[in-house]
Structure formats: C-alpha cells, structure tokens
Design a protein around this motif. Structure first.
Motif, PDB file in Angstrom:
ATOM      1  N   LYS A 176       1.255  -1.182  -0.446  1.00 29.45           N
ATOM      2  CA  LYS A 176      -0.025  -0.090  -0.007  1.00 29.45           C
ATOM      3  C   LYS A 176       1.140   1.149   0.039  1.00 29.45           C
ATOM      4  O   LYS A 176       0.197   2.315  -0.972  1.00 29.45           O
ATOM      5  CB  LYS A 176      -0.747  -0.312   1.443  1.00 29.45           C
ATOM      6  CG  LYS A 176      -2.129   1.008   1.582  1.00 29.45           C
ATOM      7  CD  LYS A 176      -2.814   1.136   2.114  1.00 29.45           C
ATOM      8  CE  LYS A 176      -3.433   2.336   2.602  1.00 29.45           C
ATOM      9  NZ  LYS A 176      -4.606   2.171   3.701  1.00 29.45           N
ATOM     10  N   ASP A 177       1.261   1.178   0.939  1.00 29.84           N
ATOM     11  CA  ASP A 177       2.759   2.251   0.734  1.00 29.84           C
ATOM     12  C   ASP A 177       3.345   2.211  -0.237  1.00 29.84           C
ATOM     13  O   ASP A 177       3.669   3.614  -1.048  1.00 29.84           O
ATOM     14  CB  ASP A 177       3.611   2.187   1.993  1.00 29.84           C
ATOM     15  CG  ASP A 177       3.145   1.991   3.542  1.00 29.84           C
ATOM     16  OD1 ASP A 177       2.020   2.649   3.256  1.00 29.84           O
ATOM     17  OD2 ASP A 177       3.931   2.312   4.488  1.00 29.84           O
ATOM     18  N   ALA A 178       3.604   1.485  -0.647  1.00 33.79           N
ATOM     19  CA  ALA A 178       4.791   1.728  -2.166  1.00 33.79           C
ATOM     20  C   ALA A 178       3.513   2.422  -3.465  1.00 33.79           C
ATOM     21  O   ALA A 178       3.671   2.873  -4.229  1.00 33.79           O
ATOM     22  CB  ALA A 178       5.218   0.233  -2.663  1.00 33.79           C
ATOM     23  N   ILE A 179       2.110   1.852  -3.432  1.00 36.80           N
ATOM     24  CA  ILE A 179       1.123   2.153  -4.887  1.00 36.80           C
ATOM     25  C   ILE A 179       1.149   3.445  -4.097  1.00 36.80           C
ATOM     26  O   ILE A 179       1.070   4.750  -4.914  1.00 36.80           O
ATOM     27  CB  ILE A 179       0.362   1.264  -4.320  1.00 36.80           C
ATOM     28  CG1 ILE A 179       0.049  -0.013  -4.944  1.00 36.80           C
ATOM     29  CG2 ILE A 179      -1.198   2.302  -5.048  1.00 36.80           C
ATOM     30  CD1 ILE A 179      -0.433  -1.110  -4.896  1.00 36.80           C
ATOM     31  N   GLY A 180       0.747   4.007  -3.089  1.00 35.09           N
ATOM     32  CA  GLY A 180       0.893   5.605  -2.446  1.00 35.09           C
ATOM     33  C   GLY A 180       1.577   6.450  -3.409  1.00 35.09           C
ATOM     34  O   GLY A 180       1.660   6.930  -4.156  1.00 35.09           O
ATOM     35  N   VAL A 181       3.303   5.686  -3.222  1.00 35.99           N
ATOM     36  CA  VAL A 181       4.152   6.976  -3.787  1.00 35.99           C
ATOM     37  C   VAL A 181       4.297   6.678  -5.344  1.00 35.99           C
ATOM     38  O   VAL A 181       4.209   7.936  -5.559  1.00 35.99           O
ATOM     39  CB  VAL A 181       5.758   5.550  -3.217  1.00 35.99           C
ATOM     40  CG1 VAL A 181       6.545   6.933  -3.801  1.00 35.99           C
ATOM     41  CG2 VAL A 181       6.055   6.176  -1.476  1.00 35.99           C
ATOM     42  N   PHE A 182       4.280   5.689  -5.868  1.00 36.08           N
ATOM     43  CA  PHE A 182       3.338   5.862  -7.411  1.00 36.08           C
ATOM     44  C   PHE A 182       2.848   6.399  -8.028  1.00 36.08           C
ATOM     45  O   PHE A 182       2.840   7.454  -8.999  1.00 36.08           O
ATOM     46  CB  PHE A 182       3.615   4.073  -7.957  1.00 36.08           C
ATOM     47  CG  PHE A 182       4.703   3.097  -7.882  1.00 36.08           C
ATOM     48  CD1 PHE A 182       5.912   3.640  -7.180  1.00 36.08           C
ATOM     49  CD2 PHE A 182       4.116   2.040  -6.828  1.00 36.08           C
ATOM     50  CE1 PHE A 182       7.047   2.581  -7.357  1.00 36.08           C
ATOM     51  CE2 PHE A 182       5.586   0.797  -6.649  1.00 36.08           C
ATOM     52  CZ  PHE A 182       5.996   1.221  -7.285  1.00 36.08           C
ATOM     53  N   GLU A 183       1.451   6.240  -7.388  1.00 34.61           N
ATOM     54  CA  GLU A 183       0.245   7.759  -7.437  1.00 34.61           C
ATOM     55  C   GLU A 183       0.472   8.489  -7.158  1.00 34.61           C
ATOM     56  O   GLU A 183       0.527   9.820  -8.243  1.00 34.61           O
ATOM     57  CB  GLU A 183      -0.791   7.236  -6.409  1.00 34.61           C
ATOM     58  CG  GLU A 183      -2.015   7.783  -6.824  1.00 34.61           C
ATOM     59  CD  GLU A 183      -3.580   7.227  -5.632  1.00 34.61           C
ATOM     60  OE1 GLU A 183      -4.366   7.437  -6.683  1.00 34.61           O
ATOM     61  OE2 GLU A 183      -3.671   7.189  -4.521  1.00 34.61           O
ATOM     62  N   ALA A 184       1.657   9.408  -6.132  1.00 35.26           N
ATOM     63  CA  ALA A 184       2.427  10.885  -6.070  1.00 35.26           C
ATOM     64  C   ALA A 184       2.786  10.943  -7.408  1.00 35.26           C
ATOM     65  O   ALA A 184       3.463  11.687  -7.496  1.00 35.26           O
ATOM     66  CB  ALA A 184       2.902  11.017  -4.862  1.00 35.26           C
ATOM     67  N   GLN A 185       3.984  10.156  -7.334  1.00 33.53           N
ATOM     68  CA  GLN A 185       5.314  10.492  -9.009  1.00 33.53           C
ATOM     69  C   GLN A 185       3.839  10.337  -9.601  1.00 33.53           C
ATOM     70  O   GLN A 185       4.686  10.722 -10.609  1.00 33.53           O
ATOM     71  CB  GLN A 185       5.374   8.991  -8.902  1.00 33.53           C
ATOM     72  CG  GLN A 185       7.020   9.070  -7.338  1.00 33.53           C
ATOM     73  CD  GLN A 185       7.806   7.657  -7.769  1.00 33.53           C
ATOM     74  OE1 GLN A 185       7.574   6.484  -8.980  1.00 33.53           O
ATOM     75  NE2 GLN A 185       9.021   7.101  -7.000  1.00 33.53           N
ATOM     76  N   ALA A 186       3.063   9.729 -10.390  1.00 33.41           N
ATOM     77  CA  ALA A 186       2.154  10.421 -11.612  1.00 33.41           C
ATOM     78  C   ALA A 186       2.070  11.485 -11.433  1.00 33.41           C
ATOM     79  O   ALA A 186       1.358  11.813 -12.965  1.00 33.41           O
ATOM     80  CB  ALA A 186       1.085   8.865 -11.668  1.00 33.41           C
TER      81      ALA A 186
END
Length: 514
Positions: A176-186
């Motif tokens: 979940k934390d990694a997906i949150g980072v990816f979403e912010a990057q996108a």
C-alpha cells in the motif's frame, strides 16, 4: 520540529533535527500520507532546503476550515514536520499529528518492503491523464501493458516482481505504501498523456488495438497496414473488451455483404461509410440506426458490425437508465450499441447527439457531493428498433437510417452457423477493410466536396473512401442525400404537427389540381 514562525510561508530556515517519537530519520513520508489518505493538493520542492519537500494539504488535520494549502507537511533530511498558518493551530507539531493519525507499528518493516518495491519498479513509466487519473506503463516480455495504479493488474505485477526477487509476497502495508508513492509520482513528477480506447491516431497514422494478450496493434498509413507489438500511443482496456483476430491480406469487402441483411445498394454504401468513419480516432460520427420489422436481423447486424471494430462481452445492450450509465459505457467502450429500442426519450436523444458529434459531458462523481466526472470525446453509435427512432430533428440530422428488409423463411440461416462462417472469414474481411482505410488516408487530402452537408467531416471522409471501397464517384453523396430526405420525411410524419401540415399541403395540392 518545524515551528510556525520558522516556516513562514513554508519556505523559512532549516527545521530543527528533533526526531518524532514514533520514528527517526528515514521516515516514509509518502507512505504515511497515503496510509491516512491526506489530500495533497501540491507537492513542491522546498526551495531553501535542497532535497526537502512541502506537501500542501487540502485541509488541516485539526480544523477542516483551514483549507487550500494553509496546512502542510514538510520533509527534509529524513525528518517529517507539520505546520498550519492559522492562529488556532499555533504550536501544533508533527507529534500532535501522530497522536491523532499514528504511523503504523510496522512502519520500518513496511518501509523496507515499500523501498524494495519502488526499486523493482525502476523501469515502469508513470503518467497521468488529462483527467488526472494516475497510470503505470509496465514492461511485460517484448511489449508493455498499461494499468491504473490502483488496479488489480498493477498490484499483481508488483507482487510477482517481489516474489521472484525475494521468494515471498510483500506485506499489505508495504504494498500500500509503495502504491501511494507511485500514485504521487504519477500525479506530481510524471507527464500528462492521453489514453485511447481501441482506436488512436498519431502522426497521420491510425492505430487499432487488437485487444489480444500479446498487445498487438494494427498501424494503418497511406502506404498500407501492418501488425506491430509496441505502438507509439497508449491504449486503455476495460474488463469487457474482447480481441480482434489478426487480420490477413487477400480478402474482399464483398465478403462482408453476405453476412449483413441490408437490402439495396444504398444501404450497403451507407453501412460501409459508417464503418470507415468508425475506424477514425476522432469524429464526428453519424449515428447508425437499424430499423425493420421482426425478423429483419437488426440485432445480428448490430453485433456483426461491432465485432468488426470493438468486440465486447456484451455486444449490444439495453438503453442506459441515466447520464451516468451512458458516460460509463462511453468511457469503457469504443462502440455504443443499444438494442431493441421502442423509443428514445429527449434526454437520451440529446446525449447521443453530443457523443456522436462532440460536446463535453459531465456527471457527479459517485460518493461525492461536488466533484464531477467529465467526458469530452466522441463515439460511434448503433441503435436498432422496430419503430421510427429518430423522432427529434437533431437526431435525424446526425443519423444514417437503414430500413432493413424482412428475411423470408426459406432464406433464414442458422445463427450458430452464421457466426461460425463469419469468424472464419473475419481475418480476411478485416484485412480488406484496413486496406480501404489506408486508401482513404491516401486520398483524403485530395478530396473535395461541391457542397458540404451537416456532417461535413464525415461526408468528406466517406467520399474519399469511395474508390478504395470500389464505388463509383458520387455514389456516397447520392445515397447520403437520399437517406437524409427520407429521414426528414419520416420525422415529419412521426410529429403530430408535421403530419397535420403535410396533410394540409396534400389537400391544397388536390384542390389545386381540381
């Protein structure tokens, strides 16, 4: 800790290095924000502290009246901070935030797994659409696949990467934390990019997503067509999409006519004109209306036409109940095909006209009070029914109305056999249609119209297609003008006032002849 005085306008001196009680340097700020679903409206570098970031919040965690970036998280040298500009939050620090929104107990472990997942995704391209939806373009074998960042497909890919690297799946919190980072990057660090459904256009070429597992696409140019594996455009796929077969050369468009109950040549010309238009990435598109009594194969014709462009689990559907249903269907499909209509209410007639010829549409986003979902695109549409459907003049003006003849009992074909034969010939039919699209691209720039009808862009494209389709010059415009005159006549006869005017004119004509 970062005091309100030092932070000033979120750009003051360096924060003191007092560590929060729950964690020290190396705190996973992005994961923490994602875990508690804080709405970050701006993520920006901290100009006076290289390597630091400011996360301006939609509203303060302590007072929802403090909006629009007045409260912010900060992060520099691995240490988190918090401040709010309003006097009511004077003295509030990151410790106060942690007291209300605590970091997870397994923060360090989940952070480690999140960091590993982020490293494993180093070759993923992130982007966001013009509607601000975050996506990931993931390399898979010799091609790439595109998934929404919070989709099951992207999660499965991440889990698979982690399992192959470490022999076990990641924990839920790390994922979940990694997906949150990816979403912010996108959202904040990646480019904006358009996503296409089934058909795209780029650099004077048309690209058709075949929808297969190998991610094949057909590239059509003025010089011909061929199959490629990695098109220069991004396609989005919905769950209901089905694959087109690989097209082959050597077929003829005449092979298609034996499967369609269209009747006369004018209907055949207009049907192919609609098909040619539907292979364009942008409209406007005429609305294809199939009318006829029971047993005229209206539904079968609609299904076969959709199979040529945008096959789906649900080839034809019942009409939508409201704007939301219509926009969802348009978002997830290239072709909208509605079956067995007994009439078209005014709201649906207006909405279909917008989807066919352009005009942004919107509806309230589900589970929100104010947010809107916007859709600004055009879609080819098929409608069928027994009754006269284009009762409103604006719909009739945008429509190709094909009256299908009844099929005699001794000419009826077994449906299973019909579909089996159609699937057998479909690769060659597609090859012939794509060759016609290529020829139309080559002729488009040199095609002129003596007079421009309402659907001028469509008429120009269809006229350019006459030669590649094997029709003589002027065949389309003759069929099109005749169809429009019939549509106007049917619309007048279906309207009570129009019918009365026509009756009065006939009466006056008879009196004059006497």
């Amino acid at each position: 800790m970062i005091s309100r005085e030092n932070l000033a306008q979120f750009g003051g001196t360096a924060p003191a290095q007092e560590e929060p009680e729950s964690d020290g340097p190396g705190f996973d700020m992005e994961g923490y924000i994602a875990r508690h679903a804080f709405n970050v409206i701006r993520r920006k570098p901290w100009q006076s502290h290289p390597g630091g970031f400011i996360y301006e919040l939609d509203q303060c965690p302590f007072n929802s009246d403090h909006k629009d970036g007045s409260a912010a998280f900060t992060f520099v040298d691995g240490v988190p901070g918090f401040a709010c500009k309003h006097n009511g939050c004077h003295g509030k620090t990151i410790k106060d935030v942690f007291a209300v929104y605590p970091p997870p107990a397994d923060l360090k472990q989940s952070r480690g797994q999140a960091e590993k997942l982020i490293q494993l995704a180093h070759n993923v391209q992130f982007f966001h659409t013009p509607e601000a939806d975050p996506y990931a373009q993931v390399p898979v074998g010799d091609h790439s696949e595109i998934w929404p960042i919070r989709s099951k497909g992207f999660r499965r890919w991440l889990i698979g990467q982690f399992y192959r690297a470490f022999g076990k799946p990641p924990g839920d919190q790390g994922l979940k934390d990694a997906i949150g980072v990816f979403e912010a990057q996108a959202h904040f660090d990646s480019p904006e990019s358009a996503l296409w459904v089934r058909i795209a256009e780029h650099a004077d070429r048309i690209y058709i997503d075949l929808g297969d597992e190998q991610r094949h696409a057909v590239e059509i140019s003025a010089q011909g067509w061929h199959i490629i594996s990695d098109p220069p455009v991004r396609f989005r796929r919905s769950r209901g999409m089905r694959a087109l077969p690989l097209p082959v050369e050597g077929g003829s468009i005449r092979m298609l006519r034996m499967f369609l109950n269209l009747g006369g040549d004018d209907n055949w010309i207009l049907c192919l004109a609609w098909l040619m238009a539907a292979y364009r990435a942008t409209g406007p598109y005429p609305i294809l209306i199939l009318q006829g009594e029971q047993g005229s194969a209206k539904s079968t014709t609609a299904k076969l036409l959709r199979r040529l462009i945008d096959p789906s689990v649900s080839a034809v559907r019942r009409p939508p109940r409201d704007d939301r249903d219509l926009l969802i269907a348009a978002t997830n499909s290239r072709i909208l095909a509605y079956d067995n209509l007994s009439g078209i209410p005014p709201w649906l007639s207006d909405a279909l006209c917008q989807l066919a010829t352009g005009g942004g549409s919107s509806t309230r986003e589900l589970y929100t009070d104010a947010d809107e979902v916007f859709f600004d695109a055009m879609r080819p549409i098929i409608l069928n029914g027994i009754d006269h459907l284009a009762e409103r003049a604006d719909l009739a003006d945008r429509a190709l109305i094909l009256n299908l003849p009844p099929i005699e009992e001794n000419n009826r074909r077994d449906e299973a056999q019909l579909y089996a034969e159609f699937e057998r010939d479909l690769p060659q039919i597609l090859g012939a249609l794509f060759a016609a699209v290529s020829g139309t691209l080559a002729r488009r720039a040199h095609t002129r119209l003596d007079r421009k009808p309402r659907m001028a862009d469509f008429a120009l494209w269809a006229t350019a297609a006459e030669g590649p389709l094997g029709f003589p010059p002027g065949a389309f415009m003759r069929a099109y003008c005749g169809n429009r005159e019939e549509a106007i006549q049917e619309t007048l006869e279906a309207d009570p006032v129009g019918a009365a005017v026509l009756a009065m004119m006939d009466q006056l004509k008879d009196q004059h002849q006497v």
